[in-house]
Design an enzyme around this catalytic site. Sequence first.
Site, PDB file in Angstrom:
ATOM      1  N   LYS A 245       0.844  -1.201   0.000  1.00  0.00           N
ATOM      2  CA  LYS A 245       0.000   0.000   0.000  1.00  0.00           C
ATOM      3  C   LYS A 245       0.877   1.248   0.000  1.00  0.00           C
ATOM      4  O   LYS A 245       1.669   1.457   0.909  1.00  0.00           O
ATOM      5  CB  LYS A 245      -0.929  -0.003   1.229  1.00  0.00           C
ATOM      6  N   ASP A 250      -2.632   9.974   4.115  1.00  0.00           N
ATOM      7  CA  ASP A 250      -4.047   9.646   4.233  1.00  0.00           C
ATOM      8  C   ASP A 250      -4.765  10.646   5.137  1.00  0.00           C
ATOM      9  O   ASP A 250      -4.708  10.553   6.355  1.00  0.00           O
ATOM     10  CB  ASP A 250      -4.190   8.217   4.796  1.00  0.00           C
ATOM     11  N   LYS A 257     -10.286  12.511   8.512  1.00  0.00           N
ATOM     12  CA  LYS A 257      -9.865  12.043   9.835  1.00  0.00           C
ATOM     13  C   LYS A 257      -9.737  13.242  10.769  1.00  0.00           C
ATOM     14  O   LYS A 257      -9.321  14.322  10.333  1.00  0.00           O
ATOM     15  CB  LYS A 257      -8.463  11.409   9.743  1.00  0.00           C
ATOM     16  N   ASP A 328     -12.297   7.102   3.572  1.00  0.00           N
ATOM     17  CA  ASP A 328     -11.120   6.769   4.382  1.00  0.00           C
ATOM     18  C   ASP A 328     -10.750   5.287   4.255  1.00  0.00           C
ATOM     19  O   ASP A 328      -9.692   4.863   4.712  1.00  0.00           O
ATOM     20  CB  ASP A 328     -11.390   7.142   5.851  1.00  0.00           C
ATOM     21  N   ARG A 332      -7.855  -0.147   0.491  1.00  0.00           N
ATOM     22  CA  ARG A 332      -8.415  -1.311  -0.209  1.00  0.00           C
ATOM     23  C   ARG A 332      -8.800  -0.952  -1.651  1.00  0.00           C
ATOM     24  O   ARG A 332      -8.803  -1.813  -2.510  1.00  0.00           O
ATOM     25  CB  ARG A 332      -9.607  -1.865   0.581  1.00  0.00           C
TER      26      ARG A 332
END
Length: 478
Positions: A245, A250, A257, A328, A332
């Site tokens: 990944k 992020d 977040k 978020d 995946r």
Amino acid sequence: MHLTIPDKLSGREHTILLGRKESDFSGLLHNPDQRDYLKNRMEKEKEIILMNHLDRLLIVHILKDEPGDPAQRLENARKGAFNIHRLLAEHDIETVLIQNAGITAEEILSYVEGLALTNYQFLKYLKNADEKRHKLNAAGIVSESVGPEDIHHLNTLIKGVFYARDLVNEPLSYLSAKKLSEEFIRMGTEAGFQVEVFDKKRIESLKMGGLLAVNRGSVDPPTFSILTWKPENPVNTKPIVLVGKGVVYDTGGLSLKPTHDSMDYMKSDMAGAAAVSGVFYAVSANRLPVWIIGLIPATDNRPDGNAYVPGDVVTMYDGTTVEVLNTDAEGRMILADALSYARQYDPELVIELSTLTGAAQAAIDKYGIVAMGNAGREIMELLKLSGENTRERIAEFPFWEEYAEQLQSDIADLKNIGGKYAGAITAGKFLEHFTAYPYIHLDIAGPSYNKNPFNYRGKGASGIGVRLLFDFFYHRTH
Ligand code: BES
Ligand code: MN
Ligand code: ZN
């Protein structure tokens, strides 16, 4: 810090005599007073015994034993080295000899490994870096059971770990997805593996919808890097693919977040990618005869005018449609495309590493890697064994089919989040949907980054995964 085998000894070097309670140090201590002193201190159960002569440091280090548990002995050696590092630093020691006084080759190698890993620092952005830099820069190993090959092996492995740590410690202000791919190229040139990088245009023409969806909120283009190490006589006829990944930052995207304790260390969200490149570095620098391919989708995840939104339906690389219910859950999305892309290699095995879920971290903290898979008992047990050897331990979670039921969507083939519970597993199940080969998922969210110092693993990036997988491949080839 560089490890060497010194060709001659002057007797004036700073020296650590490394042994255990039952070791016989008398041959290494010429002076009867020293031997009496040592006996006395050992009776008091002391582990670090100083026998200093003004400007020369002479230390006897008694390693903790652990009868019947060789992996724990290795860990005791690494932790022992962590303790000694502070003492060496206090004395401004630059070079030290580690002399074997009755332990195994593996134990002395683990000790210098622990010493080197402890010595790591990330000082790039400090004005007074030179003042802060540890003085220690070399360790000589004096042991009949350790040869130059062992030293090369360990030096390159440590470098692989350090490169991985550097990448994770680098902030987004330096490490965009493009920069990450350039770092892979640099590492590949140095160690001998190949790197091919797909740019945004290529990613668009391949229709990697997951990677492109996450990238929509970014002003920087995504990259998709392919690392290859194909030696002349590999032990495997079908490649082993490593997927990492590469979310260089992020924010959560529109499902933003909170900052404190949540977003603030998310520069580390490419630790899986860093680990894959570190493994490639060590495997190729050691010319291990194993054919491996690395796939690294990379982008940052940000909110912006054009960012993907909760409710969007995304068509992935393999044609699967995904209803996005949380932006978020971006890891995946990009990994799914890489996993589908891996099918064309007809791999023997795919191991994917990612800082995928807070749920994995919540379950076992920094002490281990959460693993799931369908590659069969043997592979998982071998990985666990490597986990014990390297103390990059693996905790296997269930991977039962029922967990996948939570991913059913009304309007698409899948949704990108499950329910309230078992978040680490539903994430793994989402990824498994895109595989068609034996698959292992390693969630490294817990151990990838230490906000507080954690022995030889240090503060900041740990480099988790590199030593684990190098050990796994080493045993596959030896
Ligand atoms: N990168 C995070 C996971 C993470 C959390 C890594 C803590 C390291 C430390 C990941 O992209 C994420 O945000 N996961 C979400 C998934 C959820 C929205 C289903 C999470 O775990 O909260
Ligand atoms: Mn996320
Ligand atoms: Zn993430």
